[in-house]
Design an enzyme around this catalytic site. Structure first.
Site, PDB file in Angstrom:
ATOM      1  N   GLU A   1       0.809  -1.218   0.000  1.00 57.23           N
ATOM      2  CA  GLU A   1       0.000   0.000   0.000  1.00 57.23           C
ATOM      3  C   GLU A   1       0.844   1.271   0.000  1.00 57.23           C
ATOM      4  OE1 GLU A   1      -4.115  -1.685   2.013  1.00 57.23           O
ATOM      5  OE2 GLU A   1      -2.441  -1.273   3.348  1.00 57.23           O
TER       6      GLU A   1
ATOM      7  N   ILE B   1     -12.810 -10.397   6.175  1.00 55.99           N
ATOM      8  CA  ILE B   1     -14.180 -10.881   5.949  1.00 55.99           C
ATOM      9  C   ILE B   1     -14.291 -11.507   4.551  1.00 55.99           C
ATOM     10  CG2 ILE B   1     -16.629 -10.251   5.907  1.00 55.99           C
ATOM     11  CD1 ILE B   1     -15.351  -9.776   8.673  1.00 55.99           C
TER      12      ILE B   1
ATOM     13  N   ASP C   1     -11.906  -6.371  -3.222  1.00 57.91           N
ATOM     14  CA  ASP C   1     -12.736  -7.587  -3.188  1.00 57.91           C
ATOM     15  C   ASP C   1     -14.118  -7.212  -2.654  1.00 57.91           C
ATOM     16  OD1 ASP C   1     -10.834  -7.629  -0.544  1.00 57.91           O
ATOM     17  OD2 ASP C   1     -12.880  -8.228  -0.078  1.00 57.91           O
TER      18      ASP C   1
HETATM   19  N1  ADE Z   1      -9.353  -5.307   3.223  1.00 62.46           N
HETATM   20  C1  ADE Z   1      -9.600  -5.593   1.922  1.00 62.46           C
HETATM   21  N2  ADE Z   1     -10.529  -6.567   1.807  1.00 62.46           N
HETATM   22  C2  ADE Z   1     -10.878  -6.908   3.057  1.00 62.46           C
HETATM   23  C3  ADE Z   1     -11.770  -7.870   3.607  1.00 62.46           C
HETATM   24  N3  ADE Z   1     -12.497  -8.655   2.797  1.00 62.46           N
HETATM   25  N4  ADE Z   1     -11.872  -7.972   4.949  1.00 62.46           N
HETATM   26  C4  ADE Z   1     -11.140  -7.159   5.747  1.00 62.46           C
HETATM   27  N5  ADE Z   1     -10.270  -6.251   5.291  1.00 62.46           N
HETATM   28  C5  ADE Z   1     -10.138  -6.116   3.965  1.00 62.46           C
END
Ligand code: ADE
Length: 229
Positions: free
Chosen positions: A12, A152, A196
């Site tokens: 990042e 998550i 995502d």
């Molecule tokens: N950062 C990017 N995607 C994420 C996710 N699915 N859960 C927690 N932090 C995240």
């Protein structure tokens, strides 16, 4: 003006360091802080490592040891709002801790006594982001970001976070930066590009899109820096 730029993962902040070129590094508290000049501003850049605890530590060090006066977070997030697609950008208008739970004592999720469920980000920095998006003619979302120490990848947990907090996106550090900056009176901004959708394929999407989405966020932050005086 001394400005802190914080990410959670190396990926990042790497695009920011690459764009800056020359920079110095200082080791402190088992972490590395990179310093550089950029126009009229002095920058302190670091990645905290994943999660709220490390993000709190790094934000506190940036403020108390390095003296940053504004703090910008750049990174990726999982989408909750179905309008957010991979690569889309959004900033947090307010942030909350989705994994903070003392409901057994009658408190709402995300709340501890003497705290607040939501912490609001800086209107001034958010307006600068709106200005950058307008001049670059790119779509920039804004909304509630929910933070927790959990990756998550589960549609039902994601739905719970949406209905409980009205959240648009989720990640693992934003609210920690918010709590530290709010407590120490430092204006802050949290920008995330979607990697995502926090569902069954979140792990695969995250690995595929982390670098690309992190760069989208980093490029936007660099443009914002030119407007912060
Ligand atoms: N950062 C990017 N995607 C994420 C996710 N699915 N859960 C927690 N932090 C995240």
């Amino acid at each position: 003006m001394k400005i802190g730029i914080l990410g959670a993962m190396r990926e990042e902040i790497t695009p920011i360091l690459e764009l800056l070129g020359e920079h110095k590094s200082v080791e402190y508290g088992k972490n590395i802080y990179y310093t550089a000049s950029y126009g009229e501003n002095e920058l302190v850049i670091a990645y905290s490592k994943i999660g709220k605890v490390f993000a709190s530590l790094t934000a506190s060090v940036m403020i108390e040891k390095f003296g940053v006066e504004k703090l910008l977070f750049s990174g990726v997030a999982g989408a909750i709002n179905p309008e957010l697609k991979i690569g889309d950008l959004l900033y947090a208008t307010k942030l909350t801790q989705h994994d903070l739970d003392i409901t057994a004592f009658g408190h709402p999720f995300g709340f501890v006594p003497e705290g607040a469920v939501f912490i609001e980000s800086s209107d001034e920095l958010n307006s600068i982001a709106d200005e950058v998006a307008k001049s670059r003619e790119i779509k920039l979302g804004k909304g509630v970001i929910a933070t927790g120490d959990q990756f998550i990848a589960d549609s039902s947990r994601k739905e719970w976070i949406r209905t409980t907090f009205g959240a648009d996106a989720l990640e693992m550090e934003g609210v920690a930066v918010a709590v530290v900056c709010d407590s120490l009176n430092v204006p802050f901004f949290v920008l995330r590009a979607i990697s995502d959708s926090a569902d069954d394929s979140a792990d695969i999407d995250f690995d595929s899109f982390l670098e690309k989405s992190a760069k989208v966020s980093a490029d936007f932050i660099m443009d914002m820096l030119k407007l912060i005086k």
